[in-house]
Design a protein around this motif. Structure first.
Motif, PDB file in Angstrom:
ATOM      1  N   UNK A 247      15.507  -9.973  11.484  1.00  0.00           N
ATOM      2  CA  UNK A 247      15.332  -8.589  12.070  1.00  0.00           C
ATOM      3  C   UNK A 247      15.728  -7.623  10.708  1.00  0.00           C
ATOM      4  N   UNK A 248      15.397  -8.039   9.663  1.00  0.00           N
ATOM      5  CA  UNK A 248      15.023  -6.919   8.970  1.00  0.00           C
ATOM      6  C   UNK A 248      12.924  -5.991   8.749  1.00  0.00           C
ATOM      7  N   UNK A 249      12.515  -5.879  10.488  1.00  0.00           N
ATOM      8  CA  UNK A 249      12.126  -5.618  10.074  1.00  0.00           C
ATOM      9  C   UNK A 249      11.506  -4.163   9.475  1.00  0.00           C
ATOM     10  N   UNK A 250      13.490  -3.046  10.497  1.00  0.00           N
ATOM     11  CA  UNK A 250      13.343  -2.001   8.974  1.00  0.00           C
ATOM     12  C   UNK A 250      13.216  -2.031   7.864  1.00  0.00           C
ATOM     13  N   UNK A 251      13.799  -2.713   6.855  1.00  0.00           N
ATOM     14  CA  UNK A 251      14.052  -2.560   6.178  1.00  0.00           C
ATOM     15  C   UNK A 251      12.596  -3.339   5.204  1.00  0.00           C
ATOM     16  N   UNK A 252      12.528  -4.738   5.670  1.00  0.00           N
ATOM     17  CA  UNK A 252      11.160  -6.111   4.056  1.00  0.00           C
ATOM     18  C   UNK A 252      11.122  -6.800   5.556  1.00  0.00           C
ATOM     19  N   UNK A 253      10.045  -6.025   5.849  1.00  0.00           N
ATOM     20  CA  UNK A 253       8.967  -7.205   6.905  1.00  0.00           C
ATOM     21  C   UNK A 253       8.609  -7.931   5.724  1.00  0.00           C
ATOM     22  N   UNK A 254       8.690  -9.406   6.923  1.00  0.00           N
ATOM     23  CA  UNK A 254       7.541 -10.286   5.885  1.00  0.00           C
ATOM     24  C   UNK A 254       6.112 -10.082   5.862  1.00  0.00           C
ATOM     25  N   UNK A 255       5.651 -10.784   4.557  1.00  0.00           N
ATOM     26  CA  UNK A 255       3.996 -10.324   4.348  1.00  0.00           C
ATOM     27  C   UNK A 255       3.571 -11.958   4.545  1.00  0.00           C
ATOM     28  N   UNK A 256       2.289 -11.115   4.927  1.00  0.00           N
ATOM     29  CA  UNK A 256       1.395 -12.201   5.795  1.00  0.00           C
ATOM     30  C   UNK A 256       0.500 -13.614   5.028  1.00  0.00           C
ATOM     31  N   UNK A 257      -0.062 -14.138   4.786  1.00  0.00           N
ATOM     32  CA  UNK A 257      -0.531 -15.406   3.941  1.00  0.00           C
ATOM     33  C   UNK A 257      -1.456 -14.481   3.214  1.00  0.00           C
ATOM     34  N   UNK A 258      -2.443 -13.904   3.403  1.00  0.00           N
ATOM     35  CA  UNK A 258      -2.766 -12.739   2.640  1.00  0.00           C
ATOM     36  C   UNK A 258      -2.573 -12.256   1.701  1.00  0.00           C
ATOM     37  N   UNK A 259      -1.294 -11.822   1.989  1.00  0.00           N
ATOM     38  CA  UNK A 259      -0.357 -10.825   0.432  1.00  0.00           C
ATOM     39  C   UNK A 259      -0.601 -11.414  -0.962  1.00  0.00           C
ATOM     40  N   UNK A 260      -0.160 -12.983  -0.379  1.00  0.00           N
ATOM     41  CA  UNK A 260       0.219 -13.476  -2.238  1.00  0.00           C
ATOM     42  C   UNK A 260      -1.578 -14.035  -2.147  1.00  0.00           C
ATOM     43  N   UNK A 261      -2.443 -13.980  -1.274  1.00  0.00           N
ATOM     44  CA  UNK A 261      -3.722 -14.169  -1.921  1.00  0.00           C
ATOM     45  C   UNK A 261      -4.474 -12.694  -3.374  1.00  0.00           C
ATOM     46  N   UNK A 262      -3.509 -11.894  -2.248  1.00  0.00           N
ATOM     47  CA  UNK A 262      -3.982 -10.539  -3.359  1.00  0.00           C
ATOM     48  C   UNK A 262      -3.574 -10.671  -4.088  1.00  0.00           C
ATOM     49  N   UNK A 263      -2.736 -10.939  -4.576  1.00  0.00           N
ATOM     50  CA  UNK A 263      -1.905 -11.096  -5.580  1.00  0.00           C
ATOM     51  C   UNK A 263      -2.268 -11.828  -6.725  1.00  0.00           C
ATOM     52  N   UNK A 264      -3.123 -13.136  -6.607  1.00  0.00           N
ATOM     53  CA  UNK A 264      -3.428 -13.898  -7.225  1.00  0.00           C
ATOM     54  C   UNK A 264      -5.144 -13.759  -7.804  1.00  0.00           C
TER      55      UNK A 264
END
Length: 404
Positions: free
Chosen positions: A25-42
């Motif tokens: 219940x951290x949606x107002x602070x730090x929502x989870x990142x979808x897996x594609x976020x990791x792909x973007x970093x790579x």
């Protein structure tokens, strides 16, 4: 009726954050990142490895994708957008462009997030007149701010959503009109607005406003993805705090040049036009790769502002009803039941003198939430199922019973 996404199906795209098994219940602070976020970093790493110092053309394309995403969120296809690592960084550049000698007065509220609060407090210590208006009650906040504006005021800084209570601030259009009449810059912090409630600048009368925001919370973009929407009338402003990127591209005319023969002994610092004048310097582009991937994911999943608003109203309403069913004494925990659901943004703010203890009690029971002073904040997100939200509230009931 807007069709809401299936949270179970959506959760499958967040495997690294394991959102289906955790009560986040951290949606107002730090929502989870979808897996594609990791792909973007790579991809950011791979582009650097492949292109080395010529990677910047690829990186700038990712930055432009972020700007396009911001434009869509603001409902303004041609919005002029500056990017920065934090809203504070962008706010400082904005403030440094104002003539605080001629207009040594700033107006704000006591409900602003720390990035603005601390900086404005420090300016007050340094001699700038800073007028702080109580944020509550939010119903007439815009009117009370407007009453403080005069020809000595350089800017008024206000959130469109209060970060402690989730109240949407009404009447900003009237504040914008008053600010325009007095030549005051209206700075709107929309960090808790975008990604949870639509904010069309034309419809809300904010086309003349500066709009700050970022992707760390509801947009799931992670750190380093903040932005400043620069209004058209800002052409010609020259931030005192400036990075070398701000002299790239189409340059503004030199405002100090009154003849064709500007003395070589007094060279003017050149600035690019529009939002580019508020650019910084070399940065880590990884954040923009991650953001571009997430924005594309949102588009693919149909997570548009109206859909996200529908999700928010449903989830917050479910949480509020479940908390009411706990029937806790008001001196233990209560909430604002007078403001209609449409008057809130994305999280449920519960007021309690034991907010910090309740937050710790939730953590002990596997529920991630947080508190700000007397406010316990429960922030849902589109990937959470209804049964997960109800389980979190049940844990809150247990934590409340354990107080005494």
């Amino acid at each position: 009726m807007t069709r809401l996404p299936d949270p179970a199906a959506l959760a499958a795209h967040y495997s690294r954050f394991a959102v289906a098994e955790r009560l986040l219940l951290t949606g107002h602070s730090h929502q989870a990142w979808p897996d594609v976020a990791r792909e973007g970093q790579v991809q950011a790493y791979d582009d650097a490895a492949l292109a080395v110092d010529t990677k910047w053309e690829r990186a700038f394309a990712k930055a432009e994708a972020v700007r396009s995403g911001v434009r869509a969120l603001l409902g303004e296809a041609d919005a002029d957008v500056a990017l920065g690592a934090s809203t504070h960084e962008l706010l400082v550049r904005l403030l440094s462009a104002l003539d605080l000698q001629a207009r040594p007065r700033l107006v704000t509220t006591d409900g602003e997030f720390h990035s603005a609060r601390r900086q404005l407090d420090r300016l007050g210590e340094a001699g700038v007149e800073v007028v702080t208006v109580p944020a509550a009650p939010v119903t007439d906040l815009a009117d009370r701010l407007a009453a403080q504006l005069d020809d000595r005021t350089a800017a008024v800084v206000v959130s469109s959503v209060m970060y402690e209570t989730a109240h949407l601030v009404p009447g900003l259009d009237a504040l914008a009109r008053r600010a325009e009449r007095h030549g005051v810059e209206l700075v709107v912090d929309a960090y808790h607005h975008l990604g949870v409630a639509p904010l069309d600048l034309a419809e809300t009368g904010l086309t003349g406003a500066w709009v700050l925001g970022g992707g760390y919370k509801y947009l799931q973009l992670g750190e380093g993805n903040c932005f400043l929407r620069v209004p058209g009338h800002a052409e010609g402003l020259r931030p005192l705090v400036t990075g070398w990127y701000a002299e790239s591209g189409d340059l503004q005319p030199d405002p100090t040049d009154t003849s064709a023969d500007t003395s070589a002994d007094t060279p003017a610092v050149a600035y690019a036009r529009g939002a580019a004048a508020f650019a910084g310097a070399s940065y880590d582009p990884t954040s923009h790769y991650r953001a571009a991937a997430v924005l594309e994911f949102f588009a693919d999943q149909g997570l548009t502002p109206p859909v996200l608003r529908g999700v928010s109203l449903h989830q917050r309403g479910l949480l509020a009803a479940a908390v009411d069913d706990l029937d806790l004494p008001e001196d233990v925990l209560t909430r604002d039941r007078e403001t209609p659901a449409a008057g809130f943004a994305g999280f449920l703010s519960l007021r309690s003198p034991y907010a910090a203890r309740l937050s710790r009690g939730l953590a002990e029971r596997g529920v991630h939430a947080d508190s700000r002073g007397e406010h316990l904040r429960l922030g849902p997100a589109p990937y959470l199922r209804d049964d997960q939200l109800l389980a979190a509230v049940a844990a809150l009931g247990e934590a409340a019973l354990a107080l005494h």
